[in-house]
Design a protein around this motif. Structure first.
Motif, PDB file in Angstrom:
ATOM      1  N   ALA A  97       0.829  -1.216   0.000  1.00 47.41           N
ATOM      2  CA  ALA A  97       0.000   0.000   0.000  1.00 47.41           C
ATOM      3  C   ALA A  97       0.855   1.254   0.000  1.00 47.41           C
ATOM      4  N   ALA A  98       1.993   1.234   0.698  1.00 47.13           N
ATOM      5  CA  ALA A  98       2.861   2.413   0.761  1.00 47.13           C
ATOM      6  C   ALA A  98       3.381   2.771  -0.627  1.00 47.13           C
ATOM      7  N   ASP A  99       3.759   1.752  -1.417  1.00 46.98           N
ATOM      8  CA  ASP A  99       4.236   1.997  -2.783  1.00 46.98           C
ATOM      9  C   ASP A  99       3.130   2.616  -3.640  1.00 46.98           C
ATOM     10  N   ARG A 100       1.906   2.096  -3.476  1.00 45.00           N
ATOM     11  CA  ARG A 100       0.795   2.619  -4.274  1.00 45.00           C
ATOM     12  C   ARG A 100       0.495   4.069  -3.905  1.00 45.00           C
ATOM     13  N   VAL A 101       0.498   4.375  -2.627  1.00 47.31           N
ATOM     14  CA  VAL A 101       0.244   5.748  -2.180  1.00 47.31           C
ATOM     15  C   VAL A 101       1.327   6.687  -2.703  1.00 47.31           C
ATOM     16  N   LEU A 102       2.589   6.260  -2.613  1.00 44.41           N
ATOM     17  CA  LEU A 102       3.693   7.088  -3.100  1.00 44.41           C
ATOM     18  C   LEU A 102       3.576   7.326  -4.600  1.00 44.41           C
ATOM     19  N   ALA A 103       3.189   6.297  -5.348  1.00 49.66           N
ATOM     20  CA  ALA A 103       3.023   6.442  -6.797  1.00 49.66           C
ATOM     21  C   ALA A 103       1.924   7.444  -7.126  1.00 49.66           C
ATOM     22  N   LEU A 104       0.813   7.374  -6.411  1.00 49.27           N
ATOM     23  CA  LEU A 104      -0.303   8.297  -6.662  1.00 49.27           C
ATOM     24  C   LEU A 104       0.097   9.727  -6.304  1.00 49.27           C
ATOM     25  N   HIS A 105       0.834   9.894  -5.205  1.00 48.07           N
ATOM     26  CA  HIS A 105       1.288  11.234  -4.826  1.00 48.07           C
ATOM     27  C   HIS A 105       2.310  11.781  -5.826  1.00 48.07           C
ATOM     28  N   SER A 106       3.013  10.892  -6.513  1.00 50.24           N
ATOM     29  CA  SER A 106       4.023  11.332  -7.491  1.00 50.24           C
ATOM     30  C   SER A 106       3.413  11.689  -8.841  1.00 50.24           C
ATOM     31  N   GLY A 107       2.103  11.442  -9.011  1.00 46.78           N
ATOM     32  CA  GLY A 107       1.449  11.843 -10.254  1.00 46.78           C
ATOM     33  C   GLY A 107       0.809  10.731 -11.044  1.00 46.78           C
ATOM     34  N   ALA A 108       0.836   9.499 -10.516  1.00 48.59           N
ATOM     35  CA  ALA A 108       0.186   8.390 -11.224  1.00 48.59           C
ATOM     36  C   ALA A 108      -1.329   8.543 -11.174  1.00 48.59           C
ATOM     37  N   ASP A 109      -1.999   8.110 -12.228  1.00 43.26           N
ATOM     38  CA  ASP A 109      -3.459   8.124 -12.261  1.00 43.26           C
ATOM     39  C   ASP A 109      -4.042   6.859 -11.651  1.00 43.26           C
TER      40      ASP A 109
END
Length: 255
Positions: A97-109
């Motif tokens: 979950a931490a990786d997914r949250v970081l990806a979304l905060h970095s600009g992933a849709d």
């Protein structure tokens, strides 16, 4: 049958990428395996892609982003977001979950762990592109949003970026963009400091403390930053020239 889309696939494992590309092509999509990540940052696609599938394991070298950005795929995504709204689905090898949250905060849709379930990936691609198409319909292009050109330079209002022919894309702050737009609209004309100051402080909410400083000093600071972003030498400027006692002039060759 689902619509055909032009998809970019950026990943470190050629076998896995090839397998996923074959699967997506079988569903009618055009898939391009991206082996030069710098193309993402240059934004020079003759045939613009619809969506990027970015694997977090893609290897980067220092020359791809420079030392200020770090050397991971999320740094690449953050750099991409400075000039592009290209839809991105991040693929991660770890269901965390931490990786997914970081990806979304970095600009992933969206973010999806691997190995992917093809049906779910196709549904997520369709959902992301539906949201993107809906945004485009709600915000149609206007004359004010069209790119401006001056000599070899190009200014894009939508992404608020500046670029010289075949050069890197340079992000601008709101105040820098307003000054640059004024220079583009009146090349080879002297722009008074008072006019430039009014442009720089037009929207105080979007201006940082340095940009909002009173008097011509704020304009001089902005021009100095713009010169840096243009690669201009302040001691012998080639593009933005100082006109003593008046203001500045943006020198570009006649069309």
């Amino acid at each position: 049958m689902s619509a055909c889309h032009h998809l970019l696939l950026a990943g470190a494992d050629p076998t896995a990428c090839q397998s996923l590309a074959v699967t997506l092509r079988a569903r009618g999509h055009r898939v391009e395996w991206l082996d030069d990540v710098q193309r993402l940052l240059r934004a020079d696609w003759p045939d613009p892609p619809d969506l990027l599938l970015l694997n977090l394991s893609i290897p980067l070298r220092p020359e791809h982003l420079g030392p200020a950005h770090g050397l991971d795929a999320l740094a690449l995504l953050r750099a991409l977001r400075l000039h592009s709204a290209l839809p991105v689905i991040v693929l991660t090898d770890v269901d965390d979950a931490a990786d997914r949250v970081l990806a979304l905060h970095s600009g992933a849709d969206d973010c999806l762990s691997q190995p992917v379930v093809v049906g779910e990936l196709l549904a997520r691609i369709a959902a992301v592109l539906r949201r993107w198409r809906g945004h485009e319909r709600r915000a149609p292009a206007t004359v004010a949003s069209l790119p401006l050109s001056a000599g070899a330079w190009r200014l894009c209002p939508l992404s608020r970026t500046l670029r010289r022919m075949n050069g890197p894309v340079v992000p601008l702050t709101p105040a820098e963009f307003r000054l640059m737009r004024a220079f583009f609209e009146r090349p080879r004309h002297v722009l008074e400091r008072s006019d430039l100051l009014a442009l720089a402080t037009e929207d105080e909410v979007a201006v940082d403390a340095a940009e909002a400083s009173a008097g011509s000093r704020g304009v001089d600071l902005l021009v100095s930053r713009l010169r840096g972003k243009l690669g201009d030498d302040a001691r012998a400027p080639r593009w933005i020239r100082t006109v003593r006692g008046r203001g500045y002039r943006f020198d570009v060759p006649e069309a």
